[in-house]
Design a protein around this motif. Structure first.
Motif, mmCIF file in Angstrom:
data_model
loop_
_atom_site.group_PDB
_atom_site.id
_atom_site.type_symbol
_atom_site.label_atom_id
_atom_site.label_comp_id
_atom_site.label_asym_id
_atom_site.label_seq_id
_atom_site.Cartn_x
_atom_site.Cartn_y
_atom_site.Cartn_z
ATOM 1 N N SER B 193 0.455 -1.037 -0.345
ATOM 2 C CA SER B 193 -0.049 -0.286 -0.027
ATOM 3 C C SER B 193 0.773 1.277 -0.243
ATOM 4 O O SER B 193 2.123 1.355 -0.287
ATOM 5 C CB SER B 193 -1.135 0.464 1.391
ATOM 6 N N ALA B 194 0.586 2.409 -0.659
ATOM 7 C CA ALA B 194 1.622 3.153 -0.252
ATOM 8 C C ALA B 194 1.128 4.020 1.220
ATOM 9 O O ALA B 194 0.069 3.971 1.388
ATOM 10 C CB ALA B 194 0.551 4.098 -1.701
ATOM 11 N N SER B 196 0.166 7.357 3.445
ATOM 12 C CA SER B 196 -0.594 8.770 3.684
ATOM 13 C C SER B 196 0.153 9.661 4.821
ATOM 14 O O SER B 196 0.904 9.435 5.925
ATOM 15 C CB SER B 196 -1.630 8.517 3.945
ATOM 16 N N ALA B 202 -3.670 11.741 2.666
ATOM 17 C CA ALA B 202 -4.610 10.865 1.938
ATOM 18 C C ALA B 202 -3.529 9.995 1.118
ATOM 19 O O ALA B 202 -1.732 10.727 1.374
ATOM 20 C CB ALA B 202 -4.540 11.460 0.852
ATOM 21 N N PRO B 203 -3.590 8.973 0.469
ATOM 22 C CA PRO B 203 -2.132 8.367 -0.097
ATOM 23 C C PRO B 203 -1.232 9.241 -0.355
ATOM 24 O O PRO B 203 -2.136 9.471 -1.395
ATOM 25 C CB PRO B 203 -2.988 6.532 -1.073
ATOM 26 N N THR B 204 -0.467 9.470 -0.743
ATOM 27 C CA THR B 204 1.111 8.959 -1.645
ATOM 28 C C THR B 204 1.152 8.875 -3.253
ATOM 29 O O THR B 204 1.477 9.592 -3.752
ATOM 30 C CB THR B 204 2.421 8.958 -0.917
ATOM 31 N N PHE B 205 0.848 8.205 -3.139
ATOM 32 C CA PHE B 205 0.337 7.522 -4.747
ATOM 33 C C PHE B 205 -0.609 6.380 -5.201
ATOM 34 O O PHE B 205 -1.496 6.037 -4.099
ATOM 35 C CB PHE B 205 1.730 6.873 -5.428
ATOM 36 N N ASP B 206 -0.957 6.281 -6.055
ATOM 37 C CA ASP B 206 -1.984 5.345 -6.265
ATOM 38 C C ASP B 206 -2.041 3.914 -6.369
ATOM 39 O O ASP B 206 -1.675 3.779 -7.061
ATOM 40 C CB ASP B 206 -3.127 5.721 -7.086
ATOM 41 N N LEU B 207 -2.318 2.676 -5.490
ATOM 42 C CA LEU B 207 -1.884 1.176 -5.553
ATOM 43 C C LEU B 207 -3.236 0.542 -5.758
ATOM 44 O O LEU B 207 -3.335 0.217 -4.478
ATOM 45 C CB LEU B 207 -0.604 0.680 -4.619
ATOM 46 N N PRO B 208 -4.028 0.077 -7.071
ATOM 47 C CA PRO B 208 -5.265 -0.498 -6.709
ATOM 48 C C PRO B 208 -5.057 -1.685 -5.802
ATOM 49 O O PRO B 208 -3.769 -2.590 -5.730
ATOM 50 C CB PRO B 208 -5.073 -1.054 -8.016
ATOM 51 N N GLU B 213 4.094 -3.248 -5.672
ATOM 52 C CA GLU B 213 4.866 -1.953 -5.598
ATOM 53 C C GLU B 213 6.324 -1.914 -5.224
ATOM 54 O O GLU B 213 6.510 -2.810 -4.639
ATOM 55 C CB GLU B 213 4.583 -0.923 -5.510
ATOM 56 N N ARG B 226 5.389 -1.805 -11.671
ATOM 57 C CA ARG B 226 4.120 -2.774 -10.423
ATOM 58 C C ARG B 226 3.652 -4.037 -10.788
ATOM 59 O O ARG B 226 3.601 -4.320 -12.132
ATOM 60 C CB ARG B 226 3.399 -1.676 -10.584
#
Lengths: 331, 331
Positions: B193-194, B196, B202-208, B213, B226
C-alpha cells in the motif's frame, strides 16, 4: 485487503518458521506442534512461565520467550485459542521440577483450554499455577459477560513475574507476584480502523471514515462506543480517564503506550506525549514508559494505554534484565 | 485517512515530546530545535555519530540514539530534510573533541544540508567525516539520477560504526568502518500500500487492490515495477534476487527483514522464513537476522530486505552492546 502471506492456512506455521530462522540462539520452535520454547529450557531450579493465545497479537507471546520472561509460548490459529495438548507438551518441555505458571488472558476458549491443560499437566506430575489477566476496563463487570478481557497488561505480568522466576523465586511466590501485577493493571484501547484476518481477507467490522471506536479489544471485535474522529489529545483524555478512574493509582505507575499494529511510531510517540500530559494533570506519576507495538491486533490502526501501579519490588523486577525477540534490557 | 495526531503541523514536535517523556534516562530532547541527543553527551574521548533525515521513518533515527549507536539525531519535517542549523548545533552538543561522523542517506536535500553543516561545523572547530548510504538496488546507477537511495542499510551503518566509536576508535577508523558497511550493504523494498503523510491526509500514490509495487523507496514514492499481487514466497524470491545479484556475497551476511510500518509482525516473520529459504537456495549463509519495523514509511504496508556482508570484525561490532529506544542488546 492485501497481505504479505502465502496462503491463509499457513500463516501461523510460516511465522513460526521465520521465528526459528531469526532466533536460533534464543528459541527452539516446534513448528508442527506450535510450541515455542526458550532454548536453554528446562532451566534447573527455575519456575517456568508459559503463556499462549490466539495468533495475531505479535510480538505477544512468542516474542516474549527468553531469559527473564516466558519459558514457552503456545500460539493458536489467528484469534483462536491454542489447544490443551500444546500447553501440556510445552509445560513438560520447560518444567525443571519447580513448577509452571500459566499466564492466561481472560477469553472463554483460553481459560477453558488452559484449565484443562493444567489438570492434564498435574496428572503428569507438573505442578501448575495460573494467573488470569482481566485488565481491559472497557468491559463492564456486571456479571452478565465473561468478564474483562486480558489485553496489554499481559506484558507487565509476563515481564515482572518472569523476572521473579529468573531470580529463583518458588512457584507460590512467582504466582503471587503475577497476581499482584494483574490486580494492579488496567488497559483501554482505541481503534481507528478494524483489522483484517487472513482467513477473511477483509475488515472484521465496519468503521466508517471520520469515526473511531473507543474501548476496542484485541480480536477485531467492536468497542463500547463509536465517536466522530478525535484528536490525539482527546483520545488520551478518554483513555487515561477510563484507566485511572478504575485503577485509582496512589503511587507511581508503569505506562505502556501500545500500538495496535498499523499506527506509525511517529504517531504513537505523539500520543505518548498526550498520555503523559493527562497523567500529569491527574497527578499520576509515571515511573517508566514503554512505547511500541507489543500487544497488537494484526493490521488494526489504533492504540491502547496500560497502567500498572508498581511498588518498589515490582519496579525492580520490571527493570531486571530480559532477553527476548521483542523486549531486551541489560545483559 | 484517520491518524492518531493533533494537527498535521505539530506531528514531529508532538512525537519529540513523547520521546522525551518516555526516555528521560537515555535522551535529551530539544523539541523546539528538533535535536535528540544521547543524555550523557558529549562522551569524553569518544567519536560522536550524528544522523538525521525526514521524519516518518521511525524508529530511524531518534530511536537509535544511545550508547553503542548514535550520539544525536536531527529529524526534519515528515519526508523533508532537516536543516544545517540543526546539524551544526547537534554536532556541537555531542563533539567531545574527537570529531563527529555524519551518517547521511543519499537524498538531494539531505546530502546538500549535511554538506553545508559539515562546513559550518568545521568552521567552528568540529572535525567532521561523512558517510553516505546508497543501499537501495531498485534505483539504477546510470548517472542520470541522483544515484541510489539510502534505506534499510542505514541501521547497519549506525549500529556497527556506533560500536566502533563506543570502543574508542578514532574518527578516521570509525568513518572507515562505516564506509565498509555502506559498501557491503544492499536493500530492496516492496509496497502493498502507499503511505499517507499527515499534511496530505491521503495516500501519496495510487496502488489498486490486487497490485503491489516492487522497488519502493521510503518516502511514499512509487517503485520501479508494478505487478499483480504476489505471495510472500514470490516477493522473497524477487527481493532477494535483486539484492544478492547486486551484492554477490561470498561470506555470511547480516539480514534485516524490515517492515514498512503497517505490516503485522505475524506476516513479517512469515516473510522472514521465505527470505531464509531463498538465501539457502542461493547458498548465502545468514550470520544474524533482525526482524521488525525499523526503517519505515509511515503507514505503508510492505517490507524490505537488507543484506550486509560482514567480516569477523563487522560481526563482532554488530553483536556489541547497544542501548537505544528501539534496539537493545547486552548491558
Amino acid at each position: 485487503m492485501k497481505m504479505l502471506i502465502n496462503v491463509p492456512e499457513r500463516v501461523v506455521a510460516d511465522a513460526l518458521r521465520g521465528l526459528a530462522a531469526a532466533h536460533p540462539d534464543l528459541l527452539t520452535v516446534d513448528v508442527e506442534r506450535r510450541i515455542v520454547v526458550r532454548r536453554d529450557a528446562p532451566v534447573a531450579g527455575k519456575v517456568a512461565l508459559l503463556s499462549g493465545g490466539g495468533s495475531g497479537h505479535e510480538p505477544l507471546h512468542a516474542g516474549f520467550v527468553g531469559p527473564g520472561m516466558l519459558d514457552a509460548a503456545c500460539p493458536g490459529e489467528v484469534f483462536t485459542s491454542p489447544v490443551p495438548d500444546q500447553m501440556v507438551r510445552a509445560a513438560a518441555a520447560v518444567d525443571s521440577g519447580e513448577g509452571v505458571l500459566f499466564v492466561v488472558k481472560n477469553y472463554t476458549g483460553d481459560v477453558l483450554n488452559f484449565t484443562m491443560a493444567a489438570e492434564l499437566a498435574e496428572d503428569e506430575g507438573v505442578q501448575v499455577s495460573t494467573v488470569v489477566l482481566r485488565d481491559d476496563v472497557a468491559v463492564s463487570e456486571d456479571g452478565e459477560s465473561a468478564g474483562r478481557r486480558g489485553t496489554g497488561g499481559t506484558l507487565f505480568v509476563e515481564k515482572i513475574a518472569g523476572a521473579a522466576a529468573e531470580e529463583g523465586a518458588p512457584l507460590v511466590r512467582v504466582a503471587s507476584v503475577a497476581r499482584r501485577v494483574a490486580e494492579s493493571t488496567r488497559s483501554f484501547g482505541v481503534a481507528l480502523s478494524a483489522c483484517s484476518t487472513p482467513a477473511r481477507g477483509a475488515p472484521t467490522f465496519d468503521l466508517p471514515p471520520g469515526e473511531l471506536e473507543l474501548g476496542i479489544g484485541i480480536h477485531g471485535e467492536p468497542g463500547r462506543e463509536r465517536r466522530p474522529m478525535m484528536t490525539s489529545g482527546e483520545i488520551a483524555d478518554a483513555a487515561v480517564a477510563a484507566v485511572v478512574e478504575d485503577l485509582r493509582p496512589d503511587s507511581p505507575v508503569l505506562l505502556l503506550v501500545n500500538g495496535m499494529g498499523a499506527t506509525p511510531l511517529l504517531e504513537l510517540y505523539g500520543f505518548a506525549a498526550e498520555v503523559h500530559r493527562v497523567l500529569a494533570e491527574r497527578r499520576v506519576a509515571v515511573a517508566r514508559t514503554l512505547v511500541g507495538n507489543y500487544v497488537t491486533s494484526l493490521d488494526m490502526a489504533g492504540c491502547s494505554v496500560t497502567l500498572c501501579q508498581a511498588d518498589e519490588e515490582l519496579l525492580r523486577l520490571w527493570d531486571a534484565p530480559v532477553r527476548t525477540a521483542a523486549l531486551r534490557r541489560g545483559r
